[in-house]
Enzyme design. Structure first.
Site, PDB file in Angstrom:
ATOM      1  N   HIS A 125       0.825  -1.223   0.000  1.00 15.29           N
ATOM      2  CA  HIS A 125       0.000   0.000   0.000  1.00 15.29           C
ATOM      3  C   HIS A 125       0.852   1.263   0.000  1.00 15.29           C
ATOM      4  CE1 HIS A 125      -3.818  -2.159   0.568  1.00 15.29           C
ATOM      5  NE2 HIS A 125      -3.118  -2.981   1.332  1.00 15.29           N
TER       6      HIS A 125
ATOM      7  N   ASN B 240     -10.507  -2.723   2.306  1.00 18.65           N
ATOM      8  CA  ASN B 240     -10.119  -2.775   0.895  1.00 18.65           C
ATOM      9  C   ASN B 240     -11.356  -2.525   0.039  1.00 18.65           C
ATOM     10  OD1 ASN B 240      -7.309  -3.385   0.877  1.00 18.65           O
ATOM     11  ND2 ASN B 240      -7.723  -5.510   1.364  1.00 18.65           N
TER      12      ASN B 240
END
Ligand code: NDP
Length: 491
Positions: free
Chosen positions: A59, A132
């Protein structure tokens, strides 16, 4: 000198002394070597060398905005969380979107899950819901996470992502079949951060005032509508505008077009969990909507851009272990691993006082701990005592756990997650495949086949194992994929 120039402040060193010349280094004579006494030169070069902190291992690439969460339904029968306590109550939030595998400078328009990391600045502390844009994940046990990510990142020898590694791991980890079917479908490349759903993905615990507990899953449905890019569109955009999603989010907020999401939860009474047809704590499975219909509880709006990307986005930290009273973890083994890993990553990446930074510290309350010192400690506690128990009026514990205790049985051991009646690694992947339209199925097969075909010619075993998982999910799925892969590998 114009009036405008006269109003400009004086440039200084970090210590605040006025700078006489920021263009020419002090030298020994005209054209001579630099003098060590030109400390401005060294201060600038030294600071520049230290501008970067370690990027996130996963990420790394992301964009974020502040906003507001508003409660729209009474959920007090299920949770005593203060920020959910009454209809109309508003809480400031910070939401960071991201890709997973790419490095900090990689393109936004790629096939990858998107992080949806949400911080609620509640009056009972910060609550982080680190989700997510997909309701499931590739694996169900955190002990496999470093291995999984190694296959998504760069091979130690070639320095590139390798199809051999990706498909070897997925083929040998059949629990990934559901998430892979989602990822190579249309939602695998969102058109922007505004046009995707967020999911808490894990199961979490809610506890009400009476001490009863429930299992919940969070859904954030985009009010902008789901929009995706085809692989060809994404390939083009990633080259033309690598910052496409980051730019889109910032510019939409600058225009006053504030993106919103409708927030829903699925709620499972605690007593249902043991005999539910799927393991409700298995991150590779959803709870079908027919079993536990999502109910609306709030709205989320993003309405303010960060002023400084490094300070507020790069240094922002989120931890699934940041709970508030009335909300807690479930026995999901992926979640249990993340409860450790996120805070550990921040301590390494940003430092032990990362939670003192303006973006990370509580906004609606203050943190009162006996922890002190460490790099960049800001002295916020002044003369206060730094131990407990103390008789100097220091902060005291409440005696009430944030979440409800749960019963456990059995012996310690490296147990696999318990299987429920309909659990296998393929059933929900098959359901998702059959839910796709014929056109989406064709794009799914083309996307998957294009990637599987890149596996080395002498590793047919990897190809066969990969296809076999999709065959087990749905015979038509496997057969079409096999035909497409064989065709491409003949060329
Ligand atoms: P339902 O028919 O009740 O739900 C279907 C859900 O599938 C929709 O609500 C939508 O989720 C999602 N969906 C629809 N089209 C697509 C698509 N093209 N790509 C990805 N997801 C899509 O069936 P189930 O609840 O039994 O779910 C069936 C499958 O849908 C699951 O196996 C799972 O893969 C997927 N899914 C399920 C979700 C859930 O929480 N049950 C959430 C998301 C996907 P949404 O409303 O969130 O957009």
């Amino acid at each position: 000198m114009t009036t405008q120039d006269e109003l400009r402040p004086t440039l200084t060193t970090e210590a605040g002394a006025p700078v006489a010349d920021n263009q020419n280094t002090e030298t020994a004579g005209v054209g001579g070597p630099a003098l060590i006494q030109d400390q401005l030169l060294f201060e600038k070069l030294a600071h520049f060398n230290r501008e970067r902190i370690p990027e996130r291992v996963v990420h790394a690439r992301g964009a974020a905005a502040y906003g507001t969460f508003t409660v729209t339904a009474d959920v007090t029968p299920y949770t005593r969380a203060g920020f959910l306590s009454e209809i109309g109550k508003q809480t400031e939030v910070f939401l960071r979107f991201s890709t997973v595998a790419g490095n900090l400078g990689s393109a936004d328009a790629v096939r990858d899950p998107r992080g949806f990391a949400l911080k609620f600045y509640t009056e009972e502390g910060n609550y982080d819901l680190v989700g997510n844009n997909t309701p499931v994940f590739f694996i169900k046990d955190a002990i496999k996470f470093p291995d999984f990510i190694h296959t998504q990142k760069r091979d130690p020898y070639t320095g590139s992502q390798e199809a051999d590694n990706v498909w070897d791991f997925w083929g040998l980890s059949p629990e990934s079949t559901h998430q892979v079917t989602w990822l190579f479908g249309d939602r695998g490349i969102p058109a922007s951060y505004r046009h995707l759903n967020g999911y808490g993905s894990h199961t979490y615990q809610w506890q009400n005032e009476a001490g009863e507990h429930f299992w919940v899953k969070y859904h954030f449905k985009t009010d902008q509508g789901i929009r995706n890019l085809t692989q060809d569109e994404a390939n083009r955009l990633a080259g033309e505008d690598p910052d496409s999603h980051q730019r889109d989010l910032r510019e939409a907020i600058e225009r006053g077009e504030f993106p919103t999401w409708t927030v829903q939860v699925q709620i499972m009474p605690a007593a249902d969990a043991a005999n539910y047809r799927f393991n409700p704590f298995d991150l590779t499975k959803v709870w079908p909507h027919a079993d536990y219909p999502p109910v609306e509880i709030g709205t989320l709006e993003l309405n303010r851009n960060p002023d400084n990307v490094f300070a507020e986005v790069e240094q922002s930290i989120f931890s699934p272990a940041h709970f508030v009273p009335g909300i807690g973890p479930s026995p999901d083994k992926m979640l249990q691993g993340r409860l450790f890993a996120y805070a550990d990553a921040h301590r390494y990446r940003v430092g032990i006082n990362a939670d003192h930074l303006p973006v990370n510290r509580p906004h609606a309350t203050v943190a009162r701990t006996n922890s002190r010192d460490g790099h960049l400690y800001d002295g916020r506690h002044g003369r206060q005592k730094n131990y407990e128990p103390n008789s100097f009026g220091g902060p005291v514990e409440t005696g009430r756990p944030l979440w409800a205790p749960t019963a456990v049985t059995g012996t310690t051991g490296d147990h696999a997650a318990p299987s429920h009646v309909e659990d296998d690694d393929f059933v929900q992947a098959g359901t998702l495949y059959r839910l796709y339209s014929e056109e989406e199925k064709q794009r799914l097969i083309a996307n998957l086949a294009g990637f599987i075909a890149k596996v080395s010619q002498d590793r047919e075993d990897i190809v066969e194992r990969a296809i076999d998982n999709f065959r087990k999910a749905d015979a038509d799925y496997g057969q079409r994929l096999e035909t497409a892969v064989r065709e491409l590998r003949k060329k």
